[in-house]
Design an enzyme around this catalytic site. Structure first.
Site, PDB file in Angstrom:
ATOM      1  N   CYS A   1      -3.791   2.463  -8.206  1.00  0.00           N
ATOM      2  CA  CYS A   1      -4.039   1.027  -8.424  1.00  0.00           C
ATOM      3  C   CYS A   1      -5.494   0.657  -8.650  1.00  0.00           C
ATOM      4  O   CYS A   1      -5.819   0.068  -9.687  1.00  0.00           O
ATOM      5  CB  CYS A   1      -3.482   0.231  -7.249  1.00  0.00           C
ATOM      6  SG  CYS A   1      -1.695   0.271  -7.191  1.00  0.00           S
TER       7      CYS A   1
ATOM      8  N   ARG B   1       0.855  -1.189   0.000  1.00  0.00           N
ATOM      9  CA  ARG B   1       0.000   0.000   0.000  1.00  0.00           C
ATOM     10  C   ARG B   1       0.889   1.235   0.000  1.00  0.00           C
ATOM     11  O   ARG B   1       1.902   1.265   0.710  1.00  0.00           O
ATOM     12  CB  ARG B   1      -0.865   0.051   1.275  1.00  0.00           C
ATOM     13  CG  ARG B   1      -1.937  -0.994   1.343  1.00  0.00           C
ATOM     14  CD  ARG B   1      -2.473  -1.065   2.757  1.00  0.00           C
ATOM     15  NE  ARG B   1      -1.397  -1.381   3.696  1.00  0.00           N
ATOM     16  CZ  ARG B   1      -1.459  -1.192   5.018  1.00  0.00           C
ATOM     17  NH1 ARG B   1      -2.538  -0.670   5.561  1.00  0.00           N
ATOM     18  NH2 ARG B   1      -0.463  -1.517   5.812  1.00  0.00           N
TER      19      ARG B   1
HETATM   20  C1  UDX Z   1      -3.819  -0.709  -3.063  1.00  0.00           C
HETATM   21  C2  UDX Z   1      -3.823  -2.091  -2.418  1.00  0.00           C
HETATM   22  O1  UDX Z   1      -4.369  -1.994  -1.100  1.00  0.00           O
HETATM   23  C3  UDX Z   1      -2.425  -2.685  -2.419  1.00  0.00           C
HETATM   24  O2  UDX Z   1      -2.445  -3.996  -1.876  1.00  0.00           O
HETATM   25  C4  UDX Z   1      -1.963  -2.724  -3.880  1.00  0.00           C
HETATM   26  O3  UDX Z   1      -0.807  -3.374  -4.091  1.00  0.00           O
HETATM   27  C5  UDX Z   1      -1.903  -1.299  -4.415  1.00  0.00           C
HETATM   28  O4  UDX Z   1      -3.235  -0.773  -4.356  1.00  0.00           O
HETATM   29  P1  UDX Z   1      -3.184   1.751  -2.326  1.00  0.00           P
HETATM   30  O5  UDX Z   1      -3.595   2.167  -3.705  1.00  0.00           O
HETATM   31  O6  UDX Z   1      -1.907   2.262  -1.792  1.00  0.00           O
HETATM   32  O7  UDX Z   1      -3.081   0.163  -2.218  1.00  0.00           O
HETATM   33  O8  UDX Z   1      -4.340   2.238  -1.336  1.00  0.00           O
HETATM   34  P2  UDX Z   1      -5.412   1.588  -0.355  1.00  0.00           P
HETATM   35  O9  UDX Z   1      -4.953   1.778   1.031  1.00  0.00           O
HETATM   36  O10 UDX Z   1      -5.777   0.238  -0.761  1.00  0.00           O
HETATM   37  O11 UDX Z   1      -6.665   2.582  -0.619  1.00  0.00           O
HETATM   38  C6  UDX Z   1      -7.190   2.780  -1.923  1.00  0.00           C
HETATM   39  C7  UDX Z   1      -8.344   3.759  -1.923  1.00  0.00           C
HETATM   40  O12 UDX Z   1      -9.464   3.233  -1.230  1.00  0.00           O
HETATM   41  C8  UDX Z   1      -8.044   5.116  -1.242  1.00  0.00           C
HETATM   42  O13 UDX Z   1      -8.629   6.139  -2.010  1.00  0.00           O
HETATM   43  C9  UDX Z   1      -8.713   4.993   0.113  1.00  0.00           C
HETATM   44  O14 UDX Z   1      -9.082   6.234   0.663  1.00  0.00           O
HETATM   45  C10 UDX Z   1      -9.930   4.150  -0.241  1.00  0.00           C
HETATM   46  N1  UDX Z   1     -10.472   3.361   0.882  1.00  0.00           N
HETATM   47  C11 UDX Z   1      -9.735   2.347   1.425  1.00  0.00           C
HETATM   48  C12 UDX Z   1     -11.755   3.637   1.358  1.00  0.00           C
HETATM   49  O15 UDX Z   1     -12.440   4.549   0.860  1.00  0.00           O
HETATM   50  N2  UDX Z   1     -12.264   2.850   2.357  1.00  0.00           N
HETATM   51  C13 UDX Z   1     -11.557   1.830   2.925  1.00  0.00           C
HETATM   52  O16 UDX Z   1     -12.101   1.162   3.827  1.00  0.00           O
HETATM   53  C14 UDX Z   1     -10.264   1.565   2.446  1.00  0.00           C
END
Ligand code: UDX
Length: 455
Positions: free
Chosen positions: A265, A154
């Site tokens: 991602c 992440r």
């Molecule tokens: C993601 C995956 O989690 C990771 O395993 C992969 O390899 C790369 O993509 P990342 O893009 O860094 O990681 O962010 P992540 O923490 O997963 O959050 C993604 C989006 O979802 C963000 O905009 C976040 O705010 C949103 N989110 C996440 C929510 O709105 N609610 C949640 O409960 C979790």
């Protein structure tokens, strides 16, 4: 082990530094000379918690180095990790593989003794086969295996995730290659008892990455739709998510409602998976619904903000907290917050924005250049409130839950909070006379919250 990493972005750099910490000798290769100059000088080109310290440690020890030369980088390498970007193609939204193909072409001539080429970039199913073929055509004598080694890091937590992965997925059809990867991660597996290593076919591994990200995106989209439902029925999404999450089959993670998911991602990978499905004539209806639903949600969040602001006055000042796509990063790519800011400014030419983000201000300023005269970038979260009519929380930075509401109340022209991340204490906001609304709670429930129901 001698490891070469191609690409020094959000994936390549934390991976390189992490492998150096595991005791390997790492050379990072990138064709951006200005980036290399900074990295050699221990200046980070991205924000990642804990990365600076580790980079400094291993630069000093000489375990990690940086070069633009493929020849130099691949010298004696047992493993080459391809960690270049696969952004969405500007016309079709499919994963653009030009950087992966270029890396394969450039590395091929330098494979002198047996080497594993591990693709860490997120690539469509079958890309491993293509890379294998590219290398074979350029260097038919080379002894190598191409494997899929997807990353699940992440952003913002990449260093932590590197050392505490749930799983290491290896897509390899060769025992020799699998053994090499087992050896690579041996020091990590020895200490991290919860990590499972899984060896699957290359195509399964490529699919696992897309399926995992799409499933997580779908989970967020589901809770966001439930939030809409709760707003109409008078239920409270925070309570609903807690109740769901306690079921181990569902789990607590990725059930936080918000303005929609973003980042480099989830949007990209769901789009790419949908594109692949079309190619194979498979109907991935849930992935499609997730993609379209998420975009509509972001659009609606912007409209909701404009409606609230314009109800108050004709030339409102909107205070925005957060620009990054999530907390812990300076990354604004596919950020819902950025899209909302842009939409709000487009929807009403009289709106002015005051904004703060702990890490993403510089990146945002660059992207939002055309609106420079209508955006005021301030120095801290509290300053966003000066003369503002509405305060909107768009990114889940933990410090925003600690914002000085007393101070904001004294500085704002109108006391309205739109909390798109459900971070502020409702009771406190009401005590200070704010008109407060958040995600997934009907108005009745907001008032009941003041009674502090024991959960
Ligand atoms: C993601 C995956 O989690 C990771 O395993 C992969 O390899 C790369 O993509 P990342 O893009 O860094 O990681 O962010 P992540 O923490 O997963 O959050 C993604 C989006 O979802 C963000 O905009 C976040 O705010 C949103 N989110 C996440 C929510 O709105 N609610 C949640 O409960 C979790």
């Amino acid at each position: 082990m001698q490891v070469a990493i191609i690409g020094t972005g959000y994936v390549g750099l934390p991976t390189g530094v992490g492998l150096a910490e595991l005791g390997h000798n790492v050379v990072c290769i990138d064709n951006d000379e200005s980036k290399l100059a900074k990295l050699k000088n221990c200046e980070l080109t991205i924000y990642e918690h804990g990365l600076q310290e580790l980079l400094e440690k291993h630069l000093n020890k000489g375990n990690i180095s940086f070069t633009a030369s493929m020849k130099e980088g691949l010298l004696d390498a047992n493993l080459v990790v391809v960690a270049v970007g696969t952004p969405p193609h500007k016309d079709t939204n499919e994963a653009d593989l030009q950087y992966v193909y270029a890396a394969a072409q450039e590395l091929a001539p330098y494979l002198n003794s047996y080497c594993v080429v591990a693709i860490k970039s997120t690539v469509p199913v079958g890309t491993g086969d293509e890379v294998e073929e590219i290398i074979r055509k350029i260097n038919p004598q080379a002894s190598y295996d191409v494997i899929s080694l997807p990353e699940f890091l992440r952003e913002g937590y990449a260093v932590y995730d590197f050392f505490h992965p749930d799983r290491i997925v290896v897509g390899a059809d060769s025992i020799k290659a699998y053994s090499l990867i087992s050896k690579l991660y041996e020091p990590l597996l020895a200490t991290s008892t919860n990590t499972k290593m899984l060896c699957v076919s290359r195509r399964s591994s490529e699919t696992i990455k897309y399926a995992s990200n799409s499933f997580l995106a779908l989970k967020i989209h589901f809770i966001n739709e439930m939030a809409d439902f709760c707003e109409q029925t008078g239920a409270n999404i925070n309570e609903v998510a807690s109740g769901m999450g306690l079921d181990h089959r569902i789990g607590r993670n990725f059930l936080k409602p918000g303005p929609g998911f973003g980042g480099s991602c989830f949007p990209k990978d769901t789009m790419a998976l949908e594109h692949m499905a079309q190619k194979y004539e498979v109907n991935l209806s849930l992935v499609k619904a997730t993609l379209n639903g998420n975009q509509s949600r972001i659009d609606n969040m912007a409209k909701r903000l404009v409606t609230v602001a314009k109800e108050i006055c004709d030339e409102p000042i909107v205070g925005i907290l957060g620009l990054a796509f999530k907390n812990g990063t300076d990354d604004c790519r596919f950020s819902p917050a950025m899209q909302i800011v842009e939409d709000v400014l487009k929807l009403d030419p009289k709106i002015v924005i005051r904004v703060f983000d702990p890490k993403a201000m510089e990146n945002a300023q660059f992207i939002l250049q055309e609106y420079a005269d209508r955006i005021i970038y301030v120095k801290n979260a509290n300053e966003v409130s000066h003369s503002a009519d509405v305060l909107a929380i768009l990114t889940e930075w933990p410090e925003f839950s600690q914002i000085n509401l007393n101070y904001c109340a004294s500085k704002m022209r109108n006391k309205i909070i739109l909390d798109y991340r459900n971070m502020i204490s409702i009771r406190r906001a009401h005590e200070l006379g704010f008109s407060y609304s958040c995600i997934g709670m009907g108005t009745d429930d907001l008032h009941q919250q003041q009674l502090s129901r024991p959960l």
